[in-house]
Design a protein around this motif. Structure first.
Motif, mmCIF file in Angstrom:
data_model
loop_
_atom_site.group_PDB
_atom_site.id
_atom_site.type_symbol
_atom_site.label_atom_id
_atom_site.label_comp_id
_atom_site.label_asym_id
_atom_site.label_seq_id
_atom_site.Cartn_x
_atom_site.Cartn_y
_atom_site.Cartn_z
ATOM 1 N N LEU A 11 -8.350 -7.634 -1.524
ATOM 2 C CA LEU A 11 -8.228 -6.187 -1.752
ATOM 3 C C LEU A 11 -6.951 -5.893 -2.548
ATOM 4 O O LEU A 11 -6.955 -5.121 -3.516
ATOM 5 N N VAL A 27 -5.823 9.507 -10.344
ATOM 6 C CA VAL A 27 -4.749 10.347 -9.815
ATOM 7 C C VAL A 27 -4.945 11.827 -10.190
ATOM 8 O O VAL A 27 -4.883 12.686 -9.317
ATOM 9 N N GLY A 57 -0.292 3.792 -2.816
ATOM 10 C CA GLY A 57 -0.741 3.493 -4.175
ATOM 11 C C GLY A 57 0.391 3.728 -5.169
ATOM 12 O O GLY A 57 1.519 3.270 -4.962
ATOM 13 N N PRO A 60 1.326 9.329 -5.712
ATOM 14 C CA PRO A 60 1.188 10.706 -6.206
ATOM 15 C C PRO A 60 1.635 11.747 -5.190
ATOM 16 O O PRO A 60 1.846 12.905 -5.543
ATOM 17 N N SER A 80 -0.610 -3.600 -2.200
ATOM 18 C CA SER A 80 -0.725 -4.178 -3.543
ATOM 19 C C SER A 80 0.628 -4.201 -4.256
ATOM 20 O O SER A 80 1.276 -3.160 -4.428
ATOM 21 N N LEU A 127 -8.992 0.249 5.426
ATOM 22 C CA LEU A 127 -8.329 -0.659 6.359
ATOM 23 C C LEU A 127 -9.366 -1.387 7.211
ATOM 24 O O LEU A 127 -10.472 -0.877 7.436
HETATM 25 C C1 LIG Z 1 -7.392 4.895 -3.355
HETATM 26 S S1 LIG Z 1 -5.749 4.267 -3.374
HETATM 27 C C2 LIG Z 1 -4.873 5.735 -2.818
HETATM 28 C C3 LIG Z 1 -3.469 5.770 -3.273
HETATM 29 C C4 LIG Z 1 -2.738 7.118 -3.125
HETATM 30 N N1 LIG Z 1 -2.490 7.449 -1.741
HETATM 31 C C5 LIG Z 1 -3.503 8.230 -3.805
HETATM 32 O O1 LIG Z 1 -3.838 9.215 -3.146
HETATM 33 O O2 LIG Z 1 -3.755 8.125 -5.015
HETATM 34 C C6 LIG Z 1 -5.739 3.267 -1.905
HETATM 35 C C7 LIG Z 1 -4.478 2.455 -1.729
HETATM 36 O O3 LIG Z 1 -4.507 1.875 -0.418
HETATM 37 C C8 LIG Z 1 -3.886 0.610 -0.494
HETATM 38 N N2 LIG Z 1 -4.278 -0.195 0.665
HETATM 39 C C9 LIG Z 1 -5.513 -0.688 0.966
HETATM 40 N N3 LIG Z 1 -5.449 -1.386 2.124
HETATM 41 C C10 LIG Z 1 -4.156 -1.328 2.544
HETATM 42 C C11 LIG Z 1 -3.476 -1.847 3.684
HETATM 43 N N4 LIG Z 1 -4.108 -2.584 4.598
HETATM 44 N N5 LIG Z 1 -2.152 -1.590 3.801
HETATM 45 C C12 LIG Z 1 -1.502 -0.856 2.860
HETATM 46 N N6 LIG Z 1 -2.092 -0.338 1.776
HETATM 47 C C13 LIG Z 1 -3.418 -0.564 1.624
HETATM 48 C C14 LIG Z 1 -4.365 0.048 -1.823
HETATM 49 O O4 LIG Z 1 -3.541 -0.998 -2.280
HETATM 50 C C15 LIG Z 1 -4.343 1.288 -2.711
HETATM 51 O O5 LIG Z 1 -3.121 1.385 -3.390
#
Ligand SMILES: C[S@@+](CC[C@H](N)C(=O)[O-])C[C@H]1O[C@@H](n2cnc3c(N)ncnc32)[C@H](O)[C@@H]1O
Length: 273
Positions: A11, A27, A57, A60, A80, A127
């Motif tokens: 992921l 975004v 992410g 934003p 990431s 998650l």
């Molecule tokens: C759809 S993006 C949303 C980012 C931001 N919050 C936004 O609203 O644009 C989802 C984010 O969740 C992160 N993510 C996924 N699983 C995760 C985990 N187990 N722990 C931390 N971050 C995680 C991903 O790397 C990604 O950057």
């Protein structure tokens, strides 16, 4: 590496590769939901203490948070490395803001009972055990603290590109277990918070056309990790099915995200943590 660790690593790689496209395509389109999530914290009289942003992410959420809480410690957490790099660029010039790379499913115990707020947008549904994570996020709040979480539920719309994508995908891959969606309110309650809001938030979103939408979803969005894992033949077939059933031209839809807000009462920290 355990199966769960492998899954998280896949992921994370998918999001590493998606960063630039995510920032430019999603975004701006997700901004109304980011505002909903952040405004719920801004509108509350939260106590002193840090603000955590799990799954930040490219971050934003940050601009509005810094504008409202210029002197607070604000901490973004993301799995990431690529997203973290971009989030740190956004945070540059704000000495009280940090971005931590790691799994936000279970927060470091040092946050327990310390945070003024936890805000998370569009991360929870990714998650491995969202209801368990939500309990951990709620437990990070101090008395008077507020949780605001926006996420995509399994059913976001009855028609539109998200509905069609999930239909063509379901024809090839069975849906995962979504029973966690029904356990979220209990998770917050078990960690000592009272639900202040549990509602669906709908905003319009427009894509230039179906092909651009498909490309964004599979290259710069939530399906990137799956696309990497399954390969180009799988994605080509999926695209054909999708485009075959999609309308021509610009495509506007009205997906629903779920917004949960919960508060820990002033002076209260439960025994159950
Ligand atoms: C759809 S993006 C949303 C980012 C931001 N919050 C936004 O609203 O644009 C989802 C984010 O969740 C992160 N993510 C996924 N699983 C995760 C985990 N187990 N722990 C931390 N971050 C995680 C991903 O790397 C990604 O950057």
């Amino acid at each position: 590496m355990s199966e769960r660790e492998e899954q998280l690593a896949r992921l994370a790689r998918g999001w590493d590769e998606a960063v630039t496209g995510y920032e430019s395509y999603y975004v701006p389109r997700f901004a109304p939901w980011v505002r909903d999530g952040v405004n719920a914290v801004i509108a509350a009289a939260i106590p002193e203490g840090p603000v955590l942003v799990p799954c930040c992410g490219t971050f934003p959420e940050l601009d509005a948070l810094v504008a409202q809480f210029p002197d607070r410690e604000i901490v973004g957490i993301d799995l990431s490395a690529g997203m973290v790099r971009r989030a740190r660029e956004r945070a540059a010039g704000h000495p009280r803001v940090r971005v931590v790379e790691g799994d936000a499913s279970t927060l470091d115990p040092r946050w327990t009972g310390r945070c003024a707020a936890v805000v998370s947008i569009f991360g929870l549904q990714q998650l491995p055990e969202p209801d368990v994570a939500l309990r951990s996020w709620t437990a990070a709040l101090r008395p008077g603290g507020r949780l605001s979480v926006v996420f995509w539920p399994s059913n976001t719309e009855s028609e539109g590109p998200f509905a069609l994508l999930s239909e063509v995908l379901r024809a090839r891959i069975p849906a995962g277990d979504q029973s966690w969606e029904h356990r979220l309110v209990d998770s917050m309650t078990a960690a000592g918070a009272a639900t202040a809001r549990d509602e669906l938030r709908t905003h319009p979103m427009t894509h230039p056309d179906a092909a651009t939408c498909f490309h964004a979803h599979t290259r710069s969005g939530p399906l990137r990790a799956l696309a990497d894992a399954r390969g180009s033949l799988f994605i080509d077939q999926l695209r054909n099915d999708f485009l075959h059933r999609a309308p021509a031209g610009p495509w506007t839809h009205h997906p629903r995200a779920r917004h949960l807000v919960a508060d820990v009462a002033d002076g209260v920290r439960p025994e159950t943590l």
